[in-house]
Design an enzyme around this catalytic site. Structure first.
Site, PDB file in Angstrom:
ATOM      1  N   LYS A  22       3.087  11.624  -1.864  1.00 57.50           N
ATOM      2  CA  LYS A  22       1.763  11.290  -1.327  1.00 57.50           C
ATOM      3  C   LYS A  22       1.900  10.372  -0.106  1.00 57.50           C
ATOM      4  O   LYS A  22       1.286  10.607   0.941  1.00 57.50           O
ATOM      5  CB  LYS A  22       0.925  10.574  -2.396  1.00 57.50           C
ATOM      6  CG  LYS A  22      -0.342   9.920  -1.853  1.00 57.50           C
ATOM      7  CD  LYS A  22      -1.155   9.238  -2.918  1.00 57.50           C
ATOM      8  CE  LYS A  22      -0.812   7.809  -3.184  1.00 57.50           C
ATOM      9  NZ  LYS A  22      -1.199   6.842  -2.134  1.00 57.50           N
ATOM     10  N   ASN A  23       2.722   9.337  -0.241  1.00 55.54           N
ATOM     11  CA  ASN A  23       2.792   8.351   0.833  1.00 55.54           C
ATOM     12  C   ASN A  23       3.537   8.862   2.064  1.00 55.54           C
ATOM     13  O   ASN A  23       3.479   8.249   3.123  1.00 55.54           O
ATOM     14  CB  ASN A  23       3.424   7.048   0.315  1.00 55.54           C
ATOM     15  CG  ASN A  23       2.479   6.312  -0.625  1.00 55.54           C
ATOM     16  OD1 ASN A  23       1.316   6.696  -0.771  1.00 55.54           O
ATOM     17  ND2 ASN A  23       2.969   5.274  -1.259  1.00 55.54           N
ATOM     18  N   ARG A  94      -7.454   3.614   2.048  1.00 53.42           N
ATOM     19  CA  ARG A  94      -6.892   2.693   3.019  1.00 53.42           C
ATOM     20  C   ARG A  94      -5.938   3.389   3.992  1.00 53.42           C
ATOM     21  O   ARG A  94      -5.878   3.053   5.177  1.00 53.42           O
ATOM     22  CB  ARG A  94      -6.157   1.578   2.255  1.00 53.42           C
ATOM     23  CG  ARG A  94      -5.429   0.621   3.139  1.00 53.42           C
ATOM     24  CD  ARG A  94      -4.669  -0.396   2.336  1.00 53.42           C
ATOM     25  NE  ARG A  94      -3.694  -1.079   3.166  1.00 53.42           N
ATOM     26  CZ  ARG A  94      -3.955  -2.133   3.914  1.00 53.42           C
ATOM     27  NH1 ARG A  94      -5.154  -2.641   3.922  1.00 53.42           N
ATOM     28  NH2 ARG A  94      -3.026  -2.689   4.664  1.00 53.42           N
ATOM     29  N   CYS A 118      -7.487   1.198  -2.974  1.00 55.39           N
ATOM     30  CA  CYS A 118      -7.244   0.491  -4.237  1.00 55.39           C
ATOM     31  C   CYS A 118      -7.631  -0.984  -4.102  1.00 55.39           C
ATOM     32  O   CYS A 118      -7.351  -1.611  -3.086  1.00 55.39           O
ATOM     33  CB  CYS A 118      -5.764   0.562  -4.596  1.00 55.39           C
ATOM     34  SG  CYS A 118      -5.323   2.033  -5.512  1.00 55.39           S
ATOM     35  N   ARG A 123      -6.270  -6.668   1.603  1.00 60.10           N
ATOM     36  CA  ARG A 123      -5.245  -5.876   2.301  1.00 60.10           C
ATOM     37  C   ARG A 123      -5.568  -5.842   3.784  1.00 60.10           C
ATOM     38  O   ARG A 123      -6.125  -4.891   4.295  1.00 60.10           O
ATOM     39  CB  ARG A 123      -5.160  -4.477   1.698  1.00 60.10           C
ATOM     40  CG  ARG A 123      -4.704  -4.525   0.256  1.00 60.10           C
ATOM     41  CD  ARG A 123      -4.704  -3.164  -0.391  1.00 60.10           C
ATOM     42  NE  ARG A 123      -3.519  -2.376  -0.078  1.00 60.10           N
ATOM     43  CZ  ARG A 123      -3.277  -1.185  -0.607  1.00 60.10           C
ATOM     44  NH1 ARG A 123      -4.118  -0.642  -1.452  1.00 60.10           N
ATOM     45  NH2 ARG A 123      -2.192  -0.524  -0.300  1.00 60.10           N
ATOM     46  N   PRO A 124      -5.201  -6.916   4.473  1.00 56.60           N
ATOM     47  CA  PRO A 124      -5.538  -6.988   5.897  1.00 56.60           C
ATOM     48  C   PRO A 124      -4.757  -5.963   6.727  1.00 56.60           C
ATOM     49  O   PRO A 124      -3.773  -5.403   6.252  1.00 56.60           O
ATOM     50  CB  PRO A 124      -5.145  -8.416   6.280  1.00 56.60           C
ATOM     51  CG  PRO A 124      -4.183  -8.860   5.255  1.00 56.60           C
ATOM     52  CD  PRO A 124      -4.426  -8.076   4.011  1.00 56.60           C
ATOM     53  N   LEU A 127      -1.568  -6.584  11.272  1.00 57.35           N
ATOM     54  CA  LEU A 127      -0.261  -6.186  11.814  1.00 57.35           C
ATOM     55  C   LEU A 127      -0.351  -4.845  12.545  1.00 57.35           C
ATOM     56  O   LEU A 127       0.343  -4.623  13.537  1.00 57.35           O
ATOM     57  CB  LEU A 127       0.792  -6.133  10.703  1.00 57.35           C
ATOM     58  CG  LEU A 127       1.083  -7.463  10.011  1.00 57.35           C
ATOM     59  CD1 LEU A 127       1.998  -7.263   8.813  1.00 57.35           C
ATOM     60  CD2 LEU A 127       1.719  -8.454  10.997  1.00 57.35           C
ATOM     61  N   ASP A 308       4.614  -0.280  -6.553  1.00 62.66           N
ATOM     62  CA  ASP A 308       3.857   0.815  -7.168  1.00 62.66           C
ATOM     63  C   ASP A 308       4.354   1.167  -8.574  1.00 62.66           C
ATOM     64  O   ASP A 308       3.672   1.893  -9.295  1.00 62.66           O
ATOM     65  CB  ASP A 308       3.913   2.066  -6.273  1.00 62.66           C
ATOM     66  CG  ASP A 308       3.034   1.919  -5.034  1.00 62.66           C
ATOM     67  OD1 ASP A 308       2.248   0.964  -4.979  1.00 62.66           O
ATOM     68  OD2 ASP A 308       3.141   2.760  -4.126  1.00 62.66           O
ATOM     69  N   VAL A 330       4.455  -8.367  -3.322  1.00 63.52           N
ATOM     70  CA  VAL A 330       3.942  -7.560  -2.209  1.00 63.52           C
ATOM     71  C   VAL A 330       2.413  -7.661  -2.102  1.00 63.52           C
ATOM     72  O   VAL A 330       1.876  -7.854  -1.007  1.00 63.52           O
ATOM     73  CB  VAL A 330       4.399  -6.090  -2.341  1.00 63.52           C
ATOM     74  CG1 VAL A 330       3.854  -5.248  -1.191  1.00 63.52           C
ATOM     75  CG2 VAL A 330       5.922  -6.007  -2.372  1.00 63.52           C
ATOM     76  N   ARG A 400      -6.044  10.550  -7.466  1.00 55.65           N
ATOM     77  CA  ARG A 400      -5.753  10.313  -6.050  1.00 55.65           C
ATOM     78  C   ARG A 400      -4.269  10.492  -5.770  1.00 55.65           C
ATOM     79  O   ARG A 400      -3.893  10.826  -4.647  1.00 55.65           O
ATOM     80  CB  ARG A 400      -6.123   8.865  -5.674  1.00 55.65           C
ATOM     81  CG  ARG A 400      -7.594   8.613  -5.485  1.00 55.65           C
ATOM     82  CD  ARG A 400      -7.813   7.195  -4.994  1.00 55.65           C
ATOM     83  NE  ARG A 400      -6.754   6.835  -4.054  1.00 55.65           N
ATOM     84  CZ  ARG A 400      -6.243   5.623  -3.919  1.00 55.65           C
ATOM     85  NH1 ARG A 400      -6.702   4.634  -4.636  1.00 55.65           N
ATOM     86  NH2 ARG A 400      -5.288   5.393  -3.056  1.00 55.65           N
TER      87      ARG A 400
END
Ligand code: UD1
Length: 422
Positions: A22-23, A94, A118, A123-124, A127, A308, A330, A400
């Site tokens: 997925k990622n 996201r 999520c 979760r800025p 960056l 994860d 994290v 998801r």
């Protein structure tokens, strides 16, 4: 409301085949809009997040053809009609942020709302912005969270990331691929998904070196061409099924997984007492009849223990002999599964980023929520060894990110049913 009903199933046995990552596929779909030529992808998992990313790029005018049975996708971004990512899609995921770099590079502008996804902490995305600004983008964020960005041209730059953010690394690499000049990205994320993205981009004609290390050099090119690519196997899904073997004290042969991508999970499962070995067919995780014991884990960016897998692994630790400590470094709020596991009888205490788990709890079925994607996997795994029935709500989070989760668990002998209005 659709739910899962999960029951104590005894040891899981059999074979499971891991889907495409997925990622990996999410940024690769975004990257395919960097070319006006057709891209073809294989091992595209059938997941809600993939549906969202496809819908998102389609909303920009990109043609996407998916064959769900064959797990393929053909993307044709010959014409990009819009640079505006629809709010409703972005708020659902996201990872939508990774269209920003490609849009800026291809069209010189991008409009996107600050993302949802999520609820695992603040979760800025500063960056991402810092990197894209260094390449020459102007970025404006309204009080309502609408991000408007534009550029007259991107130029290579030296960028040091304060933290090796996966998404920021991806956005910067994609934008820099079409920039004028060379970008040196330091303290970059080293995840296998970054390597997969860069392999895809290099097939498209990008000039990227160093992916998989903390220093990535991107020599910008004028244009990218179409490419064919097979997405790597999902290491988090593989890790989840490794933990499924361990928690149920079963034996599972896991096909289509890359052991090199899950070294810390293998190491920690071995510390607990599991036997793990590679065969020609795949990786066998054997916990049959074993008296597993406690271990400590600390999540870190790759190649450290993946955040994860923290929640599924915590579910396992509630069932082993002894006391374990889990430290999440994290994300700052990734302990929402603790409340759910405690409802099932787990003995867990959280202080700041550290969770202490007293093992050998008698887990019992309860009504629980899949509070996020991986927390959902954790409660399902706990349900497979709990006494009675575990009712898992909010399962859309699980869908998801896990392809055919119910079917795969059922094929291994797990008792899990998806029901409407339970
Ligand atoms: C990706 C993965 C997700 C995984 C995470 C960490 C995808 C689609 N998702 O998410 O499954 O859990 O990596 O391995 O690939 N951060 C900042 N500022 C930023 C960006 C990030 O402070 O601009 C912080 C985040 O708040 C978080 C940490 O860095 O605490 C990690 O985030 P990041 O690596 O960016 O994760 P994602 O790319 O969102």
């Amino acid at each position: 409301m659709t739910k899962y009903l999960v029951q104590n199933s005894g040891p899981l046995h059999g074979i499971v085949e891991i889907s495409g990552s997925k990622n990996s596929v999410l940024p690769i779909l975004a990257a395919s809009i960097l070319s006006s030529e057709e891209c073809q992808l294989e091992d595209v998992p059938g997941l809600k997040d993939v549906d969202i990313m496809c819908e998102l790029i389609e909303s920009l005018g990109v043609k996407v053809q998916r064959n769900i049975e064959e797990n393929t996708a053909t993307i044709n971004a010959g014409i990009i009609e819009s640079s505006v990512a629809p709010d409703d899609l972005v708020m659902k995921m996201r990872a939508s942020m990774v269209v920003m770099g490609p849009l800026l590079a291809r069209t010189g502008k991008a409009q996107i709302h600050l993302p949802g996804g999520c609820a695992i902490g603040d979760r800025p995305v500063e960056l991402h912005f810092k990197g894209l600004k260094a390449l020459g983008a102007e970025i404006d964020v309204s009080d309502e969270g609408l991000v408007t960005s534009k550029t007259d041209g991107l130029y290579g730059a030296d960028i040091y990331l304060d933290f090796p953010s996966v998404g920021a690394t991806e956005n910067i690499i994609m934008a820099a691929s079409l920039a004028t000049g060379t970008t040196l990205l330091e303290n970059a994320a080293q995840e296998p998904e970054i390597v997969d993205l860069c392999n895809f981009l290099n097939k498209m004609g990008a000039r990227i070196k160093g992916a998989g290390t903390d220093t990535i050099k991107i020599e910008g090119v004028k244009e990218l061409k179409g490419a064919n690519h097979v997405v790597i196997p999902d290491r988090i899904e593989a890790g989840t099924f490794m933990v499924a073997a361990a928690i149920t004290r079963g034996t599972i042969l896991i096909k289509n997984m890359l052991p090199d991508h899950v070294k810390p999970i293998i190491a920690k499962l071995r510390e607990c007492g599991c036997e793990i070995y590679a065969t020609d067919e795949g990786v066998i995780v054997d916990a049959e009849g074993k008296d597993l014991k406690s271990t400590d884990i600390k999540t870190l960016p790759y190649p450290g223990f993946p955040t994860d897998i923290q929640s599924p692994f915590m579910a396992l630790l509630t069932t082993v002999e002894g006391r374990s400590a889990v430290i999440e470094t994290v994300f700052e709020n990734r302990y929402m599964h603790v409340k759910e596991l405690k409802r099932m009888g787990a003995d867990i205490t959280v202080k700041d980023r550290c969770a202490i788990i007293n093992g050998k709890a008698e887990l019992k079925g309860a009504k629980v929520d899949a509070t996020d994607l991986r927390a959902g996997a954790a409660v399902v795994l706990a349900g497979l060894v709990a006494k009675g029935v575990t009712e898992v709500d909010q399962i859309y989070h699980i869908e998801r990110g896990y392809e055919n989760f119910v079917e795969k668990i059922t094929a291994l002998g797990g008792i899990i049913k998806k029901v409407e209005n339970a």
